[in-house]
Design a protein around this motif. Sequence first.
Motif, PDB file in Angstrom:
ATOM      1  N   CYS A  47       0.848  -1.194   0.000  1.00 32.45           N
ATOM      2  CA  CYS A  47       0.000   0.000   0.000  1.00 32.45           C
ATOM      3  C   CYS A  47       0.879   1.237   0.000  1.00 32.45           C
ATOM      4  O   CYS A  47       2.102   1.151   0.144  1.00 32.45           O
ATOM      5  CB  CYS A  47      -0.938   0.003   1.203  1.00 32.45           C
ATOM      6  SG  CYS A  47      -0.131   0.054   2.818  1.00 32.45           S
ATOM      7  N   ALA A  51      -2.477   6.054   1.909  1.00 36.11           N
ATOM      8  CA  ALA A  51      -3.771   5.561   1.442  1.00 36.11           C
ATOM      9  C   ALA A  51      -4.766   5.512   2.593  1.00 36.11           C
ATOM     10  O   ALA A  51      -4.468   4.964   3.650  1.00 36.11           O
ATOM     11  CB  ALA A  51      -3.616   4.178   0.816  1.00 36.11           C
ATOM     12  N   PRO A  54      -9.555   1.562   3.834  1.00 35.39           N
ATOM     13  CA  PRO A  54     -10.620   1.128   2.917  1.00 35.39           C
ATOM     14  C   PRO A  54     -11.806   0.545   3.665  1.00 35.39           C
ATOM     15  O   PRO A  54     -11.683   0.060   4.788  1.00 35.39           O
ATOM     16  CB  PRO A  54      -9.917   0.056   2.079  1.00 35.39           C
ATOM     17  CG  PRO A  54      -8.938  -0.553   3.040  1.00 35.39           C
ATOM     18  CD  PRO A  54      -8.474   0.575   3.935  1.00 35.39           C
ATOM     19  N   THR A  67      -5.604   3.129  -3.438  1.00 32.37           N
ATOM     20  CA  THR A  67      -6.599   3.992  -2.812  1.00 32.37           C
ATOM     21  C   THR A  67      -7.919   3.746  -3.519  1.00 32.37           C
ATOM     22  O   THR A  67      -8.043   3.974  -4.723  1.00 32.37           O
ATOM     23  CB  THR A  67      -6.187   5.465  -2.935  1.00 32.37           C
ATOM     24  OG1 THR A  67      -4.966   5.676  -2.224  1.00 32.37           O
ATOM     25  CG2 THR A  67      -7.264   6.377  -2.381  1.00 32.37           C
ATOM     26  N   VAL A  83      -5.391   5.575  -8.021  1.00 29.52           N
ATOM     27  CA  VAL A  83      -6.440   6.138  -7.164  1.00 29.52           C
ATOM     28  C   VAL A  83      -7.790   5.852  -7.818  1.00 29.52           C
ATOM     29  O   VAL A  83      -8.004   6.181  -8.987  1.00 29.52           O
ATOM     30  CB  VAL A  83      -6.249   7.654  -6.970  1.00 29.52           C
ATOM     31  CG1 VAL A  83      -7.397   8.242  -6.151  1.00 29.52           C
ATOM     32  CG2 VAL A  83      -4.916   7.935  -6.293  1.00 29.52           C
ATOM     33  N   LYS A 245     -15.281   8.176   6.576  1.00 23.65           N
ATOM     34  CA  LYS A 245     -13.871   8.233   6.197  1.00 23.65           C
ATOM     35  C   LYS A 245     -13.038   8.326   7.474  1.00 23.65           C
ATOM     36  O   LYS A 245     -13.168   9.277   8.241  1.00 23.65           O
ATOM     37  CB  LYS A 245     -13.609   9.437   5.288  1.00 23.65           C
ATOM     38  CG  LYS A 245     -14.302   9.325   3.936  1.00 23.65           C
ATOM     39  CD  LYS A 245     -13.965  10.484   3.025  1.00 23.65           C
ATOM     40  CE  LYS A 245     -14.635  10.324   1.669  1.00 23.65           C
ATOM     41  NZ  LYS A 245     -14.323  11.458   0.749  1.00 23.65           N
ATOM     42  N   SER A 249      -4.496   6.398   8.155  1.00 28.64           N
ATOM     43  CA  SER A 249      -4.243   5.470   7.059  1.00 28.64           C
ATOM     44  C   SER A 249      -3.870   4.101   7.626  1.00 28.64           C
ATOM     45  O   SER A 249      -3.464   3.974   8.792  1.00 28.64           O
ATOM     46  CB  SER A 249      -3.120   5.984   6.158  1.00 28.64           C
ATOM     47  OG  SER A 249      -1.861   5.881   6.819  1.00 28.64           O
TER      48      SER A 249
END
Length: 311
Positions: A47, A51, A54, A67, A83, A245, A249
């Motif tokens: 990764c 990023a 997820p 991403t 992305v 969100k 990360s």
Amino acid sequence: MTRILYDQNGMTDIEVSPEVAELFHRLRVFSHFDSPPGIQVGHRLYCTSHAPMPSYVGIYRSHHLPTMGAFSYSFSFLDRHVVIGAYCSISWGVRVMGINHPLDMFSTTAALYQSHPIFEAAYADAGRRPAWRDNPQKPFPVIGNDVWIGQDVLLGRGITIGDGAVIAAGSVVVKDVPPYAIVAGTPAKIIRSRFTEHERRLLQWSRWWEYAMPDLMQRPADDIPAFVRSLADAINAGTVRKIRKFDVSLAELCRSGGVAEFLNGDLSLTEPASPLDLSTMPDPGAEDAIAPPLDAPPRRGSGPVFKVQRG
């Protein structure tokens, strides 16, 4: 504790630990790393260092974690640097072009800029140190939201694919694709648009891809103004959830050793949505009666929306 196997130049390689496997299970990250499907303990996961975390994604043919926005999936190997927005559908065999060789030097050979055993052997035989030159590269593609990419598509570097675009199978895309354009061919050219100018503006105003899938599916699907109005009213009534969100990360979480603590925290994948200002919703204007920049007709299904671009 999760092991970091590599952590340089914006790239982080993680050895999947039981904690990371559990985290991905809780975040609804699905993969075909092995049979049965699922991220397996001991695998190496690639990764980027930045990023975002997820959720609700399917990465079915790769150990790379690009991403990727919620409710997107890919059946292709895609590098960690790509992305991808939300609600994207990526078929098998989609690839990104390799690096560019220099055109303004005396040769296009990689010996000018890239380490390789055959070049290093030649330098060693000559008793000289390698002299690599800079060969700047374009970034990996940026894929918007609600993009459908068909089978065996080849994507150029440095391109942006707009929200709602469709890339026909077998296309070679070397230029930016406008939102809601359908493109096909080698090189890919615009065939038409999915929607009228007004419908495109409504969809982009609504940013529907930021909301949870179950709250979208019962709304009018083939009447764009009705869909957007229904969604906006439901958002303002508080009956639609937004995709959450996370503010950390995956790489940061693993690097800090905080996966276990994160698992014990609030892992809700949706959150309340903020109200929309309905006064800003686009209305059909005079510009919709005039051929817009992308030449959209007044109704879908009445003919080509985009003129085929020559050259």
